[in-house]
Design a protein around this motif. Structure first.
Motif, mmCIF file in Angstrom:
data_model
loop_
_atom_site.group_PDB
_atom_site.id
_atom_site.type_symbol
_atom_site.label_atom_id
_atom_site.label_comp_id
_atom_site.label_asym_id
_atom_site.label_seq_id
_atom_site.Cartn_x
_atom_site.Cartn_y
_atom_site.Cartn_z
ATOM 1 N N GLY A 209 0.825 -1.196 0.000
ATOM 2 C CA GLY A 209 0.000 0.000 0.000
ATOM 3 C C GLY A 209 0.858 1.243 0.000
ATOM 4 O O GLY A 209 2.058 1.194 0.299
ATOM 5 N N PRO A 210 0.280 2.374 -0.335
ATOM 6 C CA PRO A 210 1.043 3.618 -0.367
ATOM 7 C C PRO A 210 1.449 4.092 1.014
ATOM 8 O O PRO A 210 0.923 3.633 2.029
ATOM 9 N N ASP B 263 7.400 13.562 -1.052
ATOM 10 C CA ASP B 263 6.651 13.805 -2.296
ATOM 11 C C ASP B 263 7.260 13.016 -3.449
ATOM 12 O O ASP B 263 6.537 12.437 -4.274
ATOM 13 N N ARG B 264 8.582 12.987 -3.528
ATOM 14 C CA ARG B 264 9.245 12.205 -4.573
ATOM 15 C C ARG B 264 8.988 10.716 -4.375
ATOM 16 O O ARG B 264 8.769 9.970 -5.336
ATOM 17 N N TRP B 265 9.016 10.280 -3.116
ATOM 18 C CA TRP B 265 8.732 8.879 -2.798
ATOM 19 C C TRP B 265 7.313 8.516 -3.234
ATOM 20 O O TRP B 265 7.089 7.472 -3.860
ATOM 21 N N ARG B 266 6.362 9.385 -2.897
ATOM 22 C CA ARG B 266 4.958 9.107 -3.228
ATOM 23 C C ARG B 266 4.739 9.101 -4.737
ATOM 24 O O ARG B 266 3.960 8.288 -5.255
ATOM 25 N N HIS B 267 5.397 10.017 -5.442
ATOM 26 C CA HIS B 267 5.272 10.041 -6.902
ATOM 27 C C HIS B 267 5.791 8.732 -7.500
ATOM 28 O O HIS B 267 5.163 8.151 -8.401
ATOM 29 N N ALA B 268 6.919 8.251 -6.998
ATOM 30 C CA ALA B 268 7.504 7.010 -7.516
ATOM 31 C C ALA B 268 6.618 5.812 -7.217
ATOM 32 O O ALA B 268 6.441 4.927 -8.062
ATOM 33 N N ALA C 288 0.888 1.586 -10.517
ATOM 34 C CA ALA C 288 0.158 1.594 -11.793
ATOM 35 C C ALA C 288 0.737 0.572 -12.756
ATOM 36 O O ALA C 288 0.004 -0.186 -13.406
ATOM 37 N N ALA C 289 2.064 0.514 -12.858
ATOM 38 C CA ALA C 289 2.704 -0.422 -13.780
ATOM 39 C C ALA C 289 2.518 -1.862 -13.336
ATOM 40 O O ALA C 289 2.325 -2.767 -14.162
ATOM 41 N N GLY D 270 -13.747 8.543 2.870
ATOM 42 C CA GLY D 270 -13.320 9.922 2.754
ATOM 43 C C GLY D 270 -12.749 10.322 1.422
ATOM 44 O O GLY D 270 -12.362 11.463 1.242
ATOM 45 N N GLY D 271 -12.626 9.434 0.443
ATOM 46 C CA GLY D 271 -12.079 9.881 -0.828
ATOM 47 C C GLY D 271 -11.556 8.756 -1.684
ATOM 48 O O GLY D 271 -11.899 7.605 -1.492
ATOM 49 N N VAL D 272 -10.686 9.108 -2.629
ATOM 50 C CA VAL D 272 -10.244 8.153 -3.629
ATOM 51 C C VAL D 272 -9.099 7.292 -3.139
ATOM 52 O O VAL D 272 -8.334 7.676 -2.270
ATOM 53 N N ALA D 273 -8.967 6.115 -3.709
ATOM 54 C CA ALA D 273 -7.847 5.232 -3.400
ATOM 55 C C ALA D 273 -6.612 5.707 -4.145
ATOM 56 O O ALA D 273 -6.702 6.425 -5.120
ATOM 57 N N GLY D 274 -5.438 5.241 -3.694
ATOM 58 C CA GLY D 274 -4.226 5.600 -4.393
ATOM 59 C C GLY D 274 -3.001 5.506 -3.539
ATOM 60 O O GLY D 274 -2.856 4.554 -2.802
ATOM 61 N N ASP D 275 -2.205 6.824 -3.699
ATOM 62 C CA ASP D 275 -1.003 6.810 -2.939
ATOM 63 C C ASP D 275 -1.480 5.958 -1.763
ATOM 64 O O ASP D 275 -1.611 6.421 -0.812
#
Length: 257
Positions: A57-58, A196-201, A207-208, A243-248
């Motif tokens: 998980g993120p 922020d860089r960690w989360r972007h990566a 996704a891949a 509370g919102g969307v899934a993701g990071d």
């Protein structure tokens, strides 16, 4: 979560096809029963005698908390009963195996060679824990005797290579505002540019790898509850966590949470 919260469920679907159901609040005690019952979800004991459970998980989604509560539920179940057979559970966190910030995903051979391969062969695992303050691996070795169940928790723990070996794969997610608020409270504002860089990566990696779509169990990390009994909420595929969307991490462990 919606105003109407489903009752805590002890529903235990069959493990053969890994049909764990969706959209229901379940107890960690029930998950212990499913992990220990066999046959495993998709790959019965592919790690030799050890049943591997991977928790991904993120950052700041709640996966560390989920892993801790699963260990606690295992320890609380009477040994040798129908709830839990005789056996041990061990927890390895991927943050301890990363060689610093630049090793976010490339640590995997180290995990395979030092932890998974020995346990598959019935031998103890040995690894050195990374010290995020000192910026190097510690001198001493952590020894993990072969357990009945091994939990591996951390960002990318449920990657495709792990899912091929795992009895059960889990992805814990939470809305981005929840995760950012947790990170700010735990890590402080000064750490956010690095994170922020960690989360972007990690977003690109997930996704891949299609991690959230391919795991056996999707969990709402914003809805983890410490009540009695401790429980979690399974997410429908494509549904939003509370509370919102899934993701990071913290300076001590970047993907903790």
């Amino acid at each position: 979560m919606s105003g109407h919260e489903p009752d805590v469920s002890e529903h235990e679907p069959g493990m053969g096809g890994c049909d764990l159901g969706e959209g229901t609040v379940e107890t960690f005690a029930g998950l212990v029963r499913r992990v220990s019952a066999g046959p495993a979800c998709r790959n019965p004991t592919r790690l030799g005698p050890v049943r591997l459970v991977v928790i991904d998980g993120p950052s700041s989604a709640g996966k560390s908390t989920f892993a801790d509560r699963l260990v606690e539920a295992w320890a609380a179940a009477p040994a040798g009963s129908t709830t839990r057979p005789n056996g041990r559970i061990a927890l390895v966190r991927t943050d301890d195996l990363l060689d610093g910030w630049g090793d976010q995903f490339t640590f995997w051979p180290r995990l395979q060679e030092q932890v998974l391969a020995p346990l598959r062969a019935g031998r103890p695992a040995r690894y050195r824990r990374y010290d995020w303050i000192a910026g190097r691996f510690s001198d001493g070795w952590v020894v993990v005797e072969p357990p009945d169940v091994l939990l591996v928790e951390g960002v990318s723990a449920a990657r495709a290579a792990a899912r091929a070996q795992a009895a059960l794969s889990i992805f814990v997610t939470a809305p981005e505002p929840v995760r950012l608020a947790r990170s700010l409270a735990r890590d402080g504002a000064a750490m956010q540019p690095v994170l922020d860089r960690w989360r972007h990566a990690e977003r690109g990696f997930f996704a891949a790898d299609r991690t959230a779509a391919e795991v056996d169990l999707l969990v709402d990390g914003a809805a983890l509850r410490p009540g009695d009994p401790p429980s979690y909420r399974r997410l429908d595929r494509g549904a939003e966590p509370a509370g919102g969307v899934a993701g990071d991490g913290a300076g001590a462990a970047p993907s903790a949470g």
